[in-house]
Design an enzyme around this catalytic site. Structure first.
Site, PDB file in Angstrom:
ATOM      1  N   HIS A 121      94.977  68.825  50.741  1.00 52.98           N
ATOM      2  CA  HIS A 121      93.849  69.205  50.005  1.00 52.98           C
ATOM      3  C   HIS A 121      93.253  67.807  50.170  1.00 52.98           C
ATOM      4  CE1 HIS A 121      91.354  69.579  46.284  1.00 52.98           C
ATOM      5  NE2 HIS A 121      91.466  70.589  46.138  1.00 52.98           N
ATOM      6  N   ASP A 199     102.935  67.895  46.095  1.00 50.58           N
ATOM      7  CA  ASP A 199     101.971  68.365  45.506  1.00 50.58           C
ATOM      8  C   ASP A 199     102.387  69.773  45.036  1.00 50.58           C
ATOM      9  OD1 ASP A 199      99.410  69.951  45.063  1.00 50.58           O
ATOM     10  OD2 ASP A 199      98.488  69.077  46.952  1.00 50.58           O
ATOM     11  N   GLN A 202     100.387  74.396  44.212  1.00 48.00           N
ATOM     12  CA  GLN A 202     100.461  75.943  44.529  1.00 48.00           C
ATOM     13  C   GLN A 202     101.006  76.980  45.413  1.00 48.00           C
ATOM     14  OE1 GLN A 202      97.138  78.081  45.172  1.00 48.00           O
ATOM     15  NE2 GLN A 202      95.911  75.599  44.847  1.00 48.00           N
ATOM     16  N   LYS A 225      95.888  77.061  37.497  1.00 46.56           N
ATOM     17  CA  LYS A 225      96.225  78.282  38.186  1.00 46.56           C
ATOM     18  C   LYS A 225      97.477  78.669  38.199  1.00 46.56           C
ATOM     19  CE  LYS A 225      94.737  74.075  41.949  1.00 46.56           C
ATOM     20  NZ  LYS A 225      93.169  75.245  42.382  1.00 46.56           N
ATOM     21  N   CYS A 364      87.897  72.382  50.054  1.00 42.38           N
ATOM     22  CA  CYS A 364      88.205  71.530  49.858  1.00 42.38           C
ATOM     23  C   CYS A 364      89.952  70.995  51.732  1.00 42.38           C
ATOM     24  CB  CYS A 364      89.084  71.208  48.343  1.00 42.38           C
ATOM     25  SG  CYS A 364      87.525  71.205  47.236  1.00 42.38           S
TER      26      CYS A 364
END
Length: 406
Positions: A121, A199, A202, A225, A364
């Site tokens: 991202h 990261d 997700q 999220k 993104c």
């Protein structure tokens, strides 16, 4: 027992209509909906506890502090951090990554190297580019193949004594591809002393996270999220690393002593939590963890994987439909285009008229789109409250869009 209707009953927004049709919400990689238990906690904070934390001796301040610190401990357990003070409240993944890249500035110099991947991202690209501008370091990018799978042979070649940071996502937001972070971390540990940043924006909504087993130095994710309010997130960092690095923001809360002659900094976690926090949101993030624990990580993962398999199988029955990353290990996301339909947003607008919410565009992740030589994709992303019947509606909507746009 996993009862999808009981789960859906906890999300009041799923009862609404959009354009006269029942809402089919398939934009969960952008943000998930919030269960009533989380919304109730937000409401209760502002109607019963509203006060600043850590700064007052009065009852409301003490109660608000207790609730926010309880939430921190819930999150510590959620990610299996060794200490609760390794859990830093942030506004989300983007702030967490910017924080890390900033505090690592003094650790890099000219010609050092930072390794990221093609699947990142923008929030895991731009902060490292800024760090390169500040220090003279260089960015190395792990390429992908035609299936979107990272080419780790190149990663092996990149690793050297110059490598100071390796930062990759656990799951691609654009394609849903699950990256082999265990292998990436093991290779990094064997060959360098680089900082490892993961990261988890997700992955935290879908997987059971264990940062100690993972052996990353930093792990970041967003609350919104994973069924929590927007403007919430977490930075995990190993104690010894956070203690050795400088603060990010200066101001209230992050000081031990302050005078015009100089300032000393508070201990963890407050060293990295300057200013008034999003107290209600942070408490509600703990409530979101409670919700996920009640449903069960295994139930969440099994249901979402079944939805993904079902969606991909039925979408690929549509002639001229291409799924990106089709052959890769994925979770939670199916990203596709229709042959002869040049603009993904056209498909998205037709689906919206049918009450179906998907995301369109580059997500993104412009480098991924450039790799596939496309402007964007249609992305359907799943959460625990989605159903197979909603997938059927999506498939019929895509067929209708194809008839209208071809």
């Amino acid at each position: 027992m996993f009862d999808i209707q009981e789960i859906r009953s906890q999300f009041s927004i799923l009862d609404r209509e959009v354009n006269g049709k029942p809402l089919v919400y398939l934009d969960n990689a952008a943000t998930s909906q919030k269960p009533n238990s989380v919304l109730d906690v937000c409401h209760a904070y502002y109607t019963e506890l509203n006060a600043n934390v850590h700064r007052g001796i009065h009852t409301l301040s003490q109660l608000a502090t207790e609730e926010m610190e309880l939430s921190r401990r819930k999150i510590q357990k959620f990610i299996n951090a060794e200490h609760d003070f390794e859990v830093i409240f942030t506004k989300g993944t983007t702030e967490g990554l910017n924080l890390i890249s900033y505090i690592l500035t003094q650790k890099l110099q000219k010609d050092d190297e930072i390794i990221i991947s093609y699947l990142e991202h923008h929030s895991n690209i731009v902060p490292w580019q800024l760090l390169c501008e500040r220090t003279g370091a260089k960015l190395r990018v792990i390429p992908i193949d035609e299936n979107g799978i990272l080419q780790l042979d190149y990663f092996d070649q990149f690793l050297s004594e110059k490598t100071k940071v390796v930062s990759v996502n656990q799951v691609s937001n654009a394609l849903g591809i699950v990256n082999p972070i265990e292998e990436i971390i093991a290779k990094t540990r064997k060959n360098t002393d680089a900082y490892v940043v993961i990261d988890g924006a997700q992955s935290a909504p879908h997987f059971n996270i264990d940062v100690q087993k993972m052996d990353c130095d930093f792990f970041v994710f967003s609350g919104h999220k994973m069924y929590a309010p927007m403007g919430t997130g977490i930075l995990y960092g190993k104690r010894e690393i956070l203690e050795a690095l400088p603060p990010f923001h200066g101001g209230g809360e992050m000081i031990a002593t302050c005078s015009f002659d100089g300032t000393t900094y508070a201990g963890l976690p407050f060293k990295y939590e300057a200013g008034t926090p999003n107290v209600g949101g942070n408490i509600a993030l703990g409530a979101a963890v409670d919700f996920m624990n009640r449903v069960g990580h295994e139930n969440i993962q099994n249901h979402e994987n079944a939805l993904l398999e079902y969606a991909q199988r039925h979408l690929l029955e549509i002639e001229g439909l291409k799924v990106y990353g089709e052959k890769a290990k994925r979770t939670g996301v199916v990203s596709f285009n229709l042959e002869g339909v040049g603009i993904s947003s056209d498909v998205g607008m037709i689906l919206d008229k049918m009450g179906i919410a998907v995301r369109t565009g580059h997500h993104c992740t412009q480098p991924i789109m450039e790799f596939f030589n496309i402007a964007g994709t249609v992305r359907a992303s799943f959460a625990v409250y989605n159903t197979f019947e909603e997938i059927d509606l999506l498939v019929e909507g895509v067929k209708k869009a194809q008839r209208m746009l071809s």
